[in-house]
Design an enzyme around this catalytic site. Structure first.
Site, PDB file in Angstrom:
ATOM      1  N   ASP A 131       0.740  -1.222  -0.101  1.00  0.00           N
ATOM      2  CA  ASP A 131      -0.003   0.158   0.047  1.00  0.00           C
ATOM      3  C   ASP A 131       0.882   1.128  -0.097  1.00  0.00           C
ATOM      4  O   ASP A 131       2.292   0.894  -0.073  1.00  0.00           O
ATOM      5  CB  ASP A 131      -0.929  -0.037   1.356  1.00  0.00           C
ATOM      6  CG  ASP A 131      -0.178   0.282   2.448  1.00  0.00           C
ATOM      7  OD1 ASP A 131       1.101   0.222   2.601  1.00  0.00           O
ATOM      8  OD2 ASP A 131      -0.916   0.224   3.549  1.00  0.00           O
TER       9      ASP A 131
ATOM     10  N   ASP B 147       1.466   4.814   2.257  1.00  0.00           N
ATOM     11  CA  ASP B 147       0.950   5.484   3.574  1.00  0.00           C
ATOM     12  C   ASP B 147       1.531   6.747   3.503  1.00  0.00           C
ATOM     13  O   ASP B 147       2.461   7.155   3.505  1.00  0.00           O
ATOM     14  CB  ASP B 147       1.815   4.635   4.548  1.00  0.00           C
ATOM     15  CG  ASP B 147       1.542   3.075   4.866  1.00  0.00           C
ATOM     16  OD1 ASP B 147       0.474   2.813   5.207  1.00  0.00           O
ATOM     17  OD2 ASP B 147       2.267   2.339   4.296  1.00  0.00           O
TER      18      ASP B 147
ATOM     19  N   ASP C 243      -3.270   4.472   2.781  1.00  0.00           N
ATOM     20  CA  ASP C 243      -3.578   4.633   4.336  1.00  0.00           C
ATOM     21  C   ASP C 243      -3.405   6.184   4.342  1.00  0.00           C
ATOM     22  O   ASP C 243      -2.083   6.666   4.103  1.00  0.00           O
ATOM     23  CB  ASP C 243      -2.801   3.866   5.196  1.00  0.00           C
ATOM     24  CG  ASP C 243      -3.149   2.477   5.152  1.00  0.00           C
ATOM     25  OD1 ASP C 243      -4.538   2.148   4.966  1.00  0.00           O
ATOM     26  OD2 ASP C 243      -2.421   1.419   5.560  1.00  0.00           O
TER      27      ASP C 243
END
Ligand code: CTP
Ligand code: MN
Ligand code: MN
Ligand code: MN
Length: 385
Positions: A204, A206, A310
């Protein structure tokens, strides 16, 4: 050079936060094996066992040389009997029977596949495994009730299991910067997680967002998300309070912090080719809920991909703690908190550090937090524990 006849006195400290752990190290053949066992222990909800294997692996990551024989393990901390047995088997036979049978087991493979779905944790995966489900598609075929996160997880399964490149992370950074600047000027946006530690790929991307003016960041997250939704850039989002706020064993903290620390788990729609241009023609979304899948009929095609992102918003007074807390690695973070508690009687979180008398210790940088903790500063690229 004589091999290990006169082993160098490699002193390895016992907490991962006392050591430098580079991204690339010399013992992947051993650490990959130990981490399979750690992962399998997590699938069996045996946290103690999992942490023991992760700590063993982490010690080997910090070594400046290849482990060639059992002599190389002398004086190393954290190596439990079980880990040593596995290492010995690999050094002698090339593989470990326990690791290989785990890797091949139906349970490990099914748990790996099912927990690989965004929104699916070990508990759900285990329940489904015991009901006979094995693959993500079984969730659809058997008509399982899925929450919105899991629905998105199944829908974007292939994309979300494809590594995010550094290049894509940079493209996402540009989108996040554009979104944040559109709703608040002067905000500071920092890439966190694995990419801050120097990784070339991640699962992902962040981000930590703050503002020099304390309080200016309040209410930022919903505005940023609205902007992104209006541009058709969000496929899924769920905003939550930091779990720290719900933890019972967290340190006492000023109540005014309660609603200030927000995080968002999201899935971005990243256009290929014109990465970072920031707009998309597909704008179907449901703006009436705080959790929603947008554009549910869309499937990733040649023109775009889904990327997990995120977002965390922190008041500036907590920025150093949030930075340290969101840089990782997960084991490094865990070890920092364990060091603080067990060695210093302190309490560390992504919000604050309290000393043994429950006094708040101010910090304006990560360096200051390491100093409060009596630790040598370890830069992000050496936190790959
Ligand atoms: N983190 C957290 N709470 C979560 C998830 C993550 O505090 N629920 C923190 C972790 O402690 C870690 C950082 O966020 O420091 C990044 O976590 P994550 O994105 O899961 O891992 P990365 O190290 O970035 O690795 P990857 O490339 O797989 O994303
Ligand atoms: Mn080296
Ligand atoms: Mn990450
Ligand atoms: Mn993350």
């Amino acid at each position: 050079p004589k091999p290990s006849a006169d082993p160098p006195a490699t002193t390895v400290k016992s907490y991962a936060c006392q050591r430098r752990t580079p991204l690339k190290h010399h013992n992947t053949f051993l650490t990959d094996a130990l981490e399979i066992l750690a992962e399998n222990a997590e699938f069996n909800e045996n946290e103690g066992r999992s942490v023991a294997f992760r700590r063993s692996a982490s010690v080997l990551k910090a070594l400046p040389h290849v482990v060639r024989g059992m002599d190389d393990l002398k004086n190393l901390p954290c190596l439990g009997e079980h880990s040593v047995r596995v290492i010995k088997e690999i050094l002698e036979d090339g593989t470990s029977s326990e690791v290989e049978s785990t890797r091949q087991s139906e349970q490990y493979q099914a748990m790996k596949a099912l927990t690989g779905v965004f929104g699916v944790g070990v508990k759900s995966a285990d329940r489904w495994f015991r009901e006979g489900l094995r693959r993500p598609l079984d969730l659809i075929h058997t008509g399982q009730k899925l929450n919105l996160a899991q629905q998105a997880g199944v829908q974007y399964y292939n994309d979300l299991n494809r590594p995010v490149t550094k290049r894509e992370a940079v493209a996402i950074s540009h989108i996040v910067e554009k979104a944040v600047n559109a709703v608040l000027s002067g905000a500071i946006i920092t890439l966190m997680g694995g990419f801050r530690r120097g990784k070339e790929v991640g699962h992902d991307v962040d981000f930590l967002i703050t503002h020099l003016e304390e309080g200016a960041e309040e209410g930022l997250m919903p505005k940023v998300l609205n902007w992104l939704e209006e541009q058709g850039l969000l496929l899924y989002q769920k905003t939550t309070r930091n779990s720290y706020l719900e933890s019972k064993d967290g340190p006492a903290r000023p109540p005014h912090n309660l609603d200030r620390f927000e995080r968002c788990f999201s899935i971005f729609k990243l256009e290929k080719g014109k990465e970072g241009s920031g707009t998309s023609l597909n704008t179907s979304y449901d703006s009436g809920t705080t959790e929603g899948i947008t554009g549910t009929t869309e499937q990733p095609g040649p023109s775009w991909r889904a990327v997990r992102v995120d977002l965390v918003v922190s008041p500036f007074s907590q920025f150093a703690f949030a930075t340290l807390g969101w840089t990782g690695s997960k084991l490094f973070e865990r070890e920092l908190r364990r060091w603080a508690g067990q060695e210093k009687g302190m309490s560390l979180s992504s919000h604050a550090l309290y000393d043994s008398k429950q006094r708040y210790l101010r910090a304006n940088s990560e360096e200051e937090i390491f100093a409060h903790l009596g630790l040598e500063y370890i830069p992000p690229s050496e936190r790959n524990a």
